[in-house]
Design a protein around this motif. Structure first.
Motif, PDB file in Angstrom:
ATOM      1  N   THR A   6       6.419 -59.649 -80.658  1.00  0.00           N
ATOM      2  CA  THR A   6       6.905 -60.520 -81.367  1.00  0.00           C
ATOM      3  C   THR A   6       8.131 -61.054 -80.702  1.00  0.00           C
ATOM      4  O   THR A   6       8.563 -62.353 -80.406  1.00  0.00           O
ATOM      5  CB  THR A   6       7.420 -60.172 -82.504  1.00  0.00           C
ATOM      6  OG1 THR A   6       8.181 -58.687 -82.478  1.00  0.00           O
ATOM      7  CG2 THR A   6       6.280 -59.723 -83.456  1.00  0.00           C
ATOM      8  N   LYS A   7       8.748 -60.208 -79.936  1.00  0.00           N
ATOM      9  CA  LYS A   7       9.983 -60.257 -79.039  1.00  0.00           C
ATOM     10  C   LYS A   7       9.728 -61.276 -77.888  1.00  0.00           C
ATOM     11  O   LYS A   7      10.359 -62.278 -77.570  1.00  0.00           O
ATOM     12  CB  LYS A   7      10.454 -59.207 -78.416  1.00  0.00           C
ATOM     13  CG  LYS A   7      11.855 -59.300 -77.638  1.00  0.00           C
ATOM     14  CD  LYS A   7      12.639 -57.994 -77.003  1.00  0.00           C
ATOM     15  CE  LYS A   7      13.606 -58.337 -76.153  1.00  0.00           C
ATOM     16  NZ  LYS A   7      14.257 -57.074 -75.602  1.00  0.00           N
ATOM     17  N   ASN A   8       8.684 -61.024 -77.274  1.00  0.00           N
ATOM     18  CA  ASN A   8       8.217 -61.865 -75.928  1.00  0.00           C
ATOM     19  C   ASN A   8       7.875 -63.481 -76.540  1.00  0.00           C
ATOM     20  O   ASN A   8       8.100 -64.400 -76.029  1.00  0.00           O
ATOM     21  CB  ASN A   8       6.776 -61.303 -75.503  1.00  0.00           C
ATOM     22  CG  ASN A   8       7.047 -60.177 -74.430  1.00  0.00           C
ATOM     23  OD1 ASN A   8       8.282 -60.009 -74.126  1.00  0.00           O
ATOM     24  ND2 ASN A   8       6.075 -59.486 -74.461  1.00  0.00           N
ATOM     25  N   ILE A  13       9.423 -69.334 -77.305  1.00  0.00           N
ATOM     26  CA  ILE A  13       9.364 -70.540 -78.129  1.00  0.00           C
ATOM     27  C   ILE A  13      10.517 -71.119 -78.512  1.00  0.00           C
ATOM     28  O   ILE A  13      10.813 -72.134 -79.075  1.00  0.00           O
ATOM     29  CB  ILE A  13       8.219 -70.693 -79.092  1.00  0.00           C
ATOM     30  CG1 ILE A  13       8.614 -69.605 -80.437  1.00  0.00           C
ATOM     31  CG2 ILE A  13       6.955 -70.130 -78.870  1.00  0.00           C
ATOM     32  CD1 ILE A  13       8.144 -69.890 -81.602  1.00  0.00           C
ATOM     33  N   ASP A  14      11.443 -70.280 -78.837  1.00  0.00           N
ATOM     34  CA  ASP A  14      12.796 -70.512 -79.397  1.00  0.00           C
ATOM     35  C   ASP A  14      13.931 -70.390 -78.610  1.00  0.00           C
ATOM     36  O   ASP A  14      14.072 -69.962 -77.413  1.00  0.00           O
ATOM     37  CB  ASP A  14      13.033 -69.535 -80.595  1.00  0.00           C
ATOM     38  CG  ASP A  14      14.169 -69.689 -81.465  1.00  0.00           C
ATOM     39  OD1 ASP A  14      14.047 -70.736 -81.991  1.00  0.00           O
ATOM     40  OD2 ASP A  14      15.171 -68.961 -81.703  1.00  0.00           O
ATOM     41  N   LEU A 108       0.400 -56.710 -71.503  1.00  0.00           N
ATOM     42  CA  LEU A 108       0.406 -56.758 -73.077  1.00  0.00           C
ATOM     43  C   LEU A 108      -0.101 -58.120 -73.521  1.00  0.00           C
ATOM     44  O   LEU A 108       0.336 -59.210 -73.106  1.00  0.00           O
ATOM     45  CB  LEU A 108       1.843 -56.706 -73.550  1.00  0.00           C
ATOM     46  CG  LEU A 108       1.758 -56.888 -75.083  1.00  0.00           C
ATOM     47  CD1 LEU A 108       1.399 -55.489 -75.671  1.00  0.00           C
ATOM     48  CD2 LEU A 108       3.263 -56.947 -75.564  1.00  0.00           C
ATOM     49  N   GLN A 109      -1.315 -58.265 -74.271  1.00  0.00           N
ATOM     50  CA  GLN A 109      -2.002 -59.681 -74.555  1.00  0.00           C
ATOM     51  C   GLN A 109      -1.778 -59.768 -75.613  1.00  0.00           C
ATOM     52  O   GLN A 109      -2.160 -59.158 -76.714  1.00  0.00           O
ATOM     53  CB  GLN A 109      -3.470 -59.627 -73.950  1.00  0.00           C
ATOM     54  CG  GLN A 109      -3.990 -60.827 -74.364  1.00  0.00           C
ATOM     55  CD  GLN A 109      -5.559 -60.963 -73.914  1.00  0.00           C
ATOM     56  OE1 GLN A 109      -5.983 -60.342 -72.856  1.00  0.00           O
ATOM     57  NE2 GLN A 109      -6.335 -61.512 -74.779  1.00  0.00           N
ATOM     58  N   THR A 370      16.470 -58.595 -71.129  1.00  0.00           N
ATOM     59  CA  THR A 370      14.988 -58.515 -71.312  1.00  0.00           C
ATOM     60  C   THR A 370      14.349 -57.126 -70.450  1.00  0.00           C
ATOM     61  O   THR A 370      14.870 -56.643 -69.629  1.00  0.00           O
ATOM     62  CB  THR A 370      14.394 -59.799 -70.659  1.00  0.00           C
ATOM     63  OG1 THR A 370      14.487 -59.746 -69.167  1.00  0.00           O
ATOM     64  CG2 THR A 370      15.140 -61.010 -71.220  1.00  0.00           C
ATOM     65  N   GLU A 371      13.241 -56.943 -70.823  1.00  0.00           N
ATOM     66  CA  GLU A 371      12.316 -55.941 -70.241  1.00  0.00           C
ATOM     67  C   GLU A 371      11.872 -56.104 -68.972  1.00  0.00           C
ATOM     68  O   GLU A 371      12.090 -55.018 -67.891  1.00  0.00           O
ATOM     69  CB  GLU A 371      11.164 -55.659 -71.146  1.00  0.00           C
ATOM     70  CG  GLU A 371      11.382 -54.979 -72.651  1.00  0.00           C
ATOM     71  CD  GLU A 371      10.184 -54.111 -72.981  1.00  0.00           C
ATOM     72  OE1 GLU A 371       9.286 -53.793 -72.319  1.00  0.00           O
ATOM     73  OE2 GLU A 371      10.014 -54.144 -74.317  1.00  0.00           O
TER      74      GLU A 371
END
Length: 470
Positions: A6-8, A13-14, A108-109, A370-371
């Motif tokens: 959800t973070k990605n 988009i935001d 992560l998909q 960010t990661e």
């Protein structure tokens, strides 16, 4: 895994207003009460904790507010983050998360399918809220108003799945890899890997997500008077709070924000100078202790969620509370956290910085990154960290020009070292330019919600201090 997905999604988009959901159990219906907690440092983003209550649960009177909710189809989202580059929101998006040391990789998909947006009609909510009173004796209000950094917000918008979807995580372990990290622009867009041995898959986890799952939300804050009367904060520059807390003021560090030209570094320099004692304390630790701390931080930096968990624990310790590792389910992670706590000890009673406060500072800065950035920073060797620190001081903080003839900047003459520095600075809206043997920095327009330059400066300075002489 879900929190990372959800973070990605929100980052793609935001522009900074949406809040990613961290747990599948967070239903977050319209007008759900969310507690916003402001943080220790003014450059830290607030944290949000959904409650089990809605605004109606706290209102006096028998008539509940029935919010008018407008639904619209938002977009279709499929994204892959990792060493396989493939992501789109009805178009191609590109983003990767790769461990440049080549010891392991992960992918992560996220296949969320068609998403819809549900928005509360705020104008109607204003009308419905007129002359309504909160029950100031309610236990949630009593507990929240005692904490001066916490305010109420109500959910005014949420992004929801419309069909069954999934999040798939693949973790692969490599015996040995050689690699070349290729970067372009402010985002990591390409990774080219030269393999010395084949990858071996370590795990493959699939999480099935049902329809009507909330992925992200936005809130509108409340100003609560001592009488129970409340007001909605309609402007982005206004903040909520309880009247007993006094006037609410936004505490913002003055940082350079103009685009183009040489960075005006005076406010940034003053802020970093105020933290000098923390960096000196880290650099002055015994070599073995510094090495242990750096290694522990590098381990934790591989997982953004782990960084957030540790930041919460250190946050409580700095408030004088006992650390609680009960919410840490992963046994290996719990052992790592305990090793950090054993190393940093307890806070001092005087005003001088302690190892706890210095560690809290660097972990708080890492929590804002960010990661991808943490992965790149965590892969830097101690000599490269020293070079990054020198570059940051000379070109970012002082606004000057760095010379690659300086022996301390030697790691930046190598392609990998320069590209990592370029990537990290770009993430903080600083453009690194090379003209012959000179390095110059220039600020670029920061998008809304991007971490301030001071976050990277603190992280680099602290890690370089811990890795000094190692």
């Amino acid at each position: 895994m879900f929190a990372t997905a959800t973070k990605n999604f929100v980052e793609e988009i935001d522009d900074g207003s949406l809040i990613p959901v961290s747990s599948l159990s967070d239903s977050l219906s319209p007008l759900t009460l969310v507690i916003k907690r402001n943080r220790f440092f003014p450059w830290q983003k607030p944290k949000y904790r959904p409650t089990d209550f809605t605004l109606n649960d706290l209102l006096t009177g028998d008539k509940p507010i029935s919010p008018v909710v407008v639904e619209t189809v938002l977009l279709k989202f499929h994204g892959t983050y990792g060493d396989s580059i493939s992501a789109n929101v009805e178009a191609n998006l590109v983003r990767v998360n790769f461990n440049v040391e080549g010891k392991d990789t992960s992918k992560l998909q996220s296949s969320f399918g068609t998403l819809k947006k549900e928005e509360v009609d705020v104008q109607q909510l204003l009308v419905d809220s007129r002359n309504r009173i909160l029950d100031m004796s309610h236990c949630l209000i009593q507990q929240t108003r005692q904490k001066h950094k916490e305010v109420f917000g109500v959910v005014k918008e949420r992004i929801v799945t419309t069909q069954p979807c999934s999040v798939i995580e693949e973790v692969q372990q490599a015996g040995q890899l050689g690699g070349l990290l290729s970067l372009c622009g402010p985002k990591l867009t390409k990774v080219c890997v030269k393999e010395n041995s084949s990858l071996q898959k370590d795990s493959n986890i699939t999480m099935e997500i049902p329809p009507h799952t909330v992925l992200a939300y936005d809130i509108i804050e409340l100003v609560v008077k001592s009488t129970g009367k409340y007001y909605l904060c309609l402007m982005s520059d206004t903040s909520g709070g309880f009247e007993v807390d006094g006037p609410v003021k936004k505490n913002v560090v003055a940082l350079p924000c103009a685009s183009g030209g040489t960075i005006k570094s005076s406010p940034l320099k003053r802020e970093l100078d105020s933290l000098t004692d923390h960096f000196q304390l880290l650099a002055g630790l015994a070599r073995a202790k510094r090495s242990s701390l750096l290694q522990l931080l590098r381990t934790i930096m591989k997982d953004g969620h782990a960084v957030s968990l540790l930041e919460n624990i250190l946050d409580q310790m700095c408030l004088g509370l006992s650390p609680d590792l009960g919410d840490v389910e992963d046994g290996s992670l719990k052992q790592t956290f305990q090793a950090v706590l054993d190393l940093v000890g307890q806070p001092q009673t005087d005003r001088s910085p302690s190892l706890l406060s210095a560690t809290h500072l660097v972990v708080s800065a890492l929590d804002e990154m960010t990661e991808e950035d943490m992965s790149v920073l965590g892969s830097c060797s101690p000599p490269l960290l020293q070079a990054l620190d020198l570059l940051v001081q000379q070109s970012v903080v002082e606004g000057g020009v760095s010379s690659l003839r300086d022996a301390g900047l030697a790691p930046l003459t190598e392609e990998q070292g320069y590209e990592r520095a370029q990537r990290l600075l770009a993430s903080s809206c600083v453009l690194l330019k090379r003209k012959g043997d000179e390095l110059q920095t220039e600020i670029i327009n920061p998008p809304r919600g991007s971490p301030p330059t001071i976050v990277l400066c603190i992280a680099v300075r602290a890690l370089a201090s811990s890795g000094h002489g190692i």
